[in-house]
Design a protein around this motif. Structure first.
Motif, PDB file in Angstrom:
ATOM      1  N   LEU A 233       0.853  -1.175   0.000  1.00  0.00           N
ATOM      2  CA  LEU A 233       0.000   0.000   0.000  1.00  0.00           C
ATOM      3  C   LEU A 233       0.895   1.232   0.000  1.00  0.00           C
ATOM      4  O   LEU A 233       1.692   1.437   0.920  1.00  0.00           O
ATOM      5  N   SER A 234       0.766   2.043  -1.040  1.00  0.00           N
ATOM      6  CA  SER A 234       1.533   3.278  -1.148  1.00  0.00           C
ATOM      7  C   SER A 234       0.673   4.439  -0.649  1.00  0.00           C
ATOM      8  O   SER A 234      -0.491   4.574  -1.040  1.00  0.00           O
TER       9      SER A 234
ATOM     10  N   ASP B 200       0.523   8.565  -0.186  1.00  0.00           N
ATOM     11  CA  ASP B 200       1.073   9.837  -0.650  1.00  0.00           C
ATOM     12  C   ASP B 200       0.568  10.943   0.269  1.00  0.00           C
ATOM     13  O   ASP B 200      -0.577  11.385   0.158  1.00  0.00           O
TER      14      ASP B 200
ATOM     15  N   GLN C 117      -7.807  11.680  -5.973  1.00  0.00           N
ATOM     16  CA  GLN C 117      -8.216  10.319  -5.630  1.00  0.00           C
ATOM     17  C   GLN C 117      -7.035   9.345  -5.639  1.00  0.00           C
ATOM     18  O   GLN C 117      -7.233   8.126  -5.679  1.00  0.00           O
ATOM     19  N   ASP C 118      -5.822   9.880  -5.605  1.00  0.00           N
ATOM     20  CA  ASP C 118      -4.637   9.025  -5.735  1.00  0.00           C
ATOM     21  C   ASP C 118      -3.748   9.027  -4.499  1.00  0.00           C
ATOM     22  O   ASP C 118      -2.550   8.745  -4.583  1.00  0.00           O
TER      23      ASP C 118
ATOM     24  N   PHE D  70      -3.793   6.897  -2.200  1.00  0.00           N
ATOM     25  CA  PHE D  70      -3.469   5.505  -1.856  1.00  0.00           C
ATOM     26  C   PHE D  70      -3.509   4.646  -3.113  1.00  0.00           C
ATOM     27  O   PHE D  70      -4.431   4.747  -3.929  1.00  0.00           O
ATOM     28  N   ARG D  71      -2.513   3.795  -3.235  1.00  0.00           N
ATOM     29  CA  ARG D  71      -2.475   2.817  -4.312  1.00  0.00           C
ATOM     30  C   ARG D  71      -2.062   1.469  -3.724  1.00  0.00           C
ATOM     31  O   ARG D  71      -1.149   1.393  -2.896  1.00  0.00           O
TER      32      ARG D  71
ATOM     33  N   TYR E 194      -0.783  -2.428  -4.550  1.00  0.00           N
ATOM     34  CA  TYR E 194      -0.066  -3.196  -5.572  1.00  0.00           C
ATOM     35  C   TYR E 194      -0.034  -4.667  -5.170  1.00  0.00           C
ATOM     36  O   TYR E 194       0.300  -5.012  -4.034  1.00  0.00           O
TER      37      TYR E 194
ATOM     38  N   LEU F 218      -6.866  -0.188 -11.788  1.00  0.00           N
ATOM     39  CA  LEU F 218      -6.647   1.030 -12.554  1.00  0.00           C
ATOM     40  C   LEU F 218      -6.793   0.781 -14.043  1.00  0.00           C
ATOM     41  O   LEU F 218      -7.141   1.690 -14.797  1.00  0.00           O
TER      42      LEU F 218
ATOM     43  N   GLU G 282      -1.866  -2.581 -10.291  1.00  0.00           N
ATOM     44  CA  GLU G 282      -2.138  -1.421  -9.449  1.00  0.00           C
ATOM     45  C   GLU G 282      -3.649  -1.248  -9.282  1.00  0.00           C
ATOM     46  O   GLU G 282      -4.407  -1.349 -10.248  1.00  0.00           O
ATOM     47  N   PHE G 283      -4.052  -0.950  -8.036  1.00  0.00           N
ATOM     48  CA  PHE G 283      -5.469  -0.825  -7.717  1.00  0.00           C
ATOM     49  C   PHE G 283      -5.727   0.419  -6.871  1.00  0.00           C
ATOM     50  O   PHE G 283      -4.861   0.860  -6.113  1.00  0.00           O
ATOM     51  N   ARG G 284      -6.929   0.941  -6.986  1.00  0.00           N
ATOM     52  CA  ARG G 284      -7.480   1.845  -5.993  1.00  0.00           C
ATOM     53  C   ARG G 284      -8.229   1.014  -4.957  1.00  0.00           C
ATOM     54  O   ARG G 284      -8.498  -0.160  -5.189  1.00  0.00           O
TER      55      ARG G 284
END
Length: 359
Positions: free
Chosen positions: A6-7, A9, A244-245, A247-248, A250, A304, A336-338
């Motif tokens: 989980l990224s 930002d 809306q970015d 969190f990403r 993987y 995504l 990659e997912f939301r």
């Protein structure tokens, strides 16, 4: 990749907070930024405070302790009444506690009095406004407040309301006016006046549509999901100016194969006692990624790549239809997912998901 990742930002969190703080300011509101979906992550809290949040709110005492130990000195609000066993820790960590039952208020009072601090814990009784979660019934409010006023170590600071969490009750101008009238019924008891904790992210549509009423008391909203995911929590549509970015998620592909879309032989419930309803796609391409319910809880992943569709999820596997994928997939491909709110909450609290914080 050993684990799903989980990224996070924090720049996006900062920017979303700044937009919402300004929108609420124009409506006469402060913002208490809520960190419960990110486990009280200090980096997220710092971004929220830097962007103008009046304080930080969380439902878990352990998260407030984590925030305080990290050096955050802003006001901390506990969103959920503490259990009897948590009361001492809550009284030490929280400046403001949302409460809804007199026995719980008495426990907080005993804990605060035992600690012998000159600091009074500010309490905001929650009023039942239709969502049928926590809240004092309006006709019982005076009785509870009168009893709380006699207790040491605590002070009533205002009234609060919750919406759209359990029953999905939508905040309205009428419900806010009702909360205001209840506060007026308490006037004269408290030096310095009262504040209204007037709702959560679900109330932002009233703000952005210019329908938020001018209230007789200082007020704030408790905002978490809309800051973190950048959307209106009632419609899941993006809010103006929000990203809306932040969190990403993987996850790695561990299988790609062409398979029939329908199960073979008799079927029953799946691993989660659900009756699956597969669509007949014939024989088609599927991929499996190494992530499941142990990683995102009861939430959802949103690919995504618009050509990828999620077919189902078990404890440790997510199955995808990939016939229309924009790029070719193979074992080892990282997708990659939301996430929705439940997915974010699950991923942040799962020990099986690695976290990367971008500050």
């Amino acid at each position: 990749m050993d684990l799903p990742i989980l990224s996070i930002d924090t720049r996006a969190i900062y920017e979303n907070t700044a937009v919402l703080v300004e929108a609420c300011r124009k409506a006469g509101l402060d913002v208490f930024a809520v960190t419960k979906a990110v486990g009280g992550l200090p980096a997220a809290a710092r971004a929220m405070l830097s962007a103008g949040a009046a304080g930080i709110a969380d439902s878990r005492v352990a998260n407030l302790e984590r925030l305080r130990k990290s050096g955050i000195g802003a006001p901390l609000m506990l969103l959920r009444s503490p259990t009897a066993g948590e009361s001492s820790r809550a009284a030490a960590a929280a400046d403001i506690i949302l409460v809804s039952a007199l026995p719980g208020i008495a426990e907080i009072s005993r804990a605060a009095d035992k600690q012998g601090s000159s600091r009074e814990i500010r309490l905001i009784p929650m009023v039942e406004m239709g969502d049928r979660r926590e809240g004092i019934m309006p006709e019982l409010l005076n009785e509870v407040v009168e009893a709380a006023d006699k207790l040491p170590g605590v002070r009533i600071r205002g009234l609060g309301a919750n919406f759209a969490c359990l029953a999905g009750a939508v905040p309205t101008v009428d419900s806010l006016r009702c909360l205001e009238e209840l506060a007026k019924g308490l006037e004269g008891r408290y030096a310095g006046g009262l504040v209204l904790s007037a709702g959560n992210s679900s109330a932002l549509s009233l703000v952005f549509e210019g329908r938020w009423p001018r209230l007789s008391y200082p007020a704030h909203l408790r905002v978490g999901e809309s800051i973190l995911l950048g959307w209106d929590i009632m419609t899941k549509e993006p809010l103006p100016g929000l990203r809306q970015d932040a969190f990403r998620f993987y996850a790695e592909v561990i299988e790609v194969a062409k398979k029939p879309s329908l199960p073979a032989g008799p079927v029953g419930c799946n691993a989660f006692d659900e009756q699956a309803e597969p669509v007949d796609r014939g024989c088609h391409w599927r991929a499996v990624v190494a992530a499941g319910r142990q990683d995102i809880g009861a939430g959802s992943l949103i690919p995504l790549d618009p050509g990828i569709e999620i077919l189902g999820m078990t404890s440790d596997h997510t199955v995808l239809a990939v016939d229309e994928a924009e790029s070719s997939l193979a074992v080892g491909t990282c997708l990659e997912f939301r996430l929705d709110y439940g997915g974010l909450l699950g991923a942040m609290t799962s020990p099986y998901v690695g976290k990367i914080v971008k500050e």
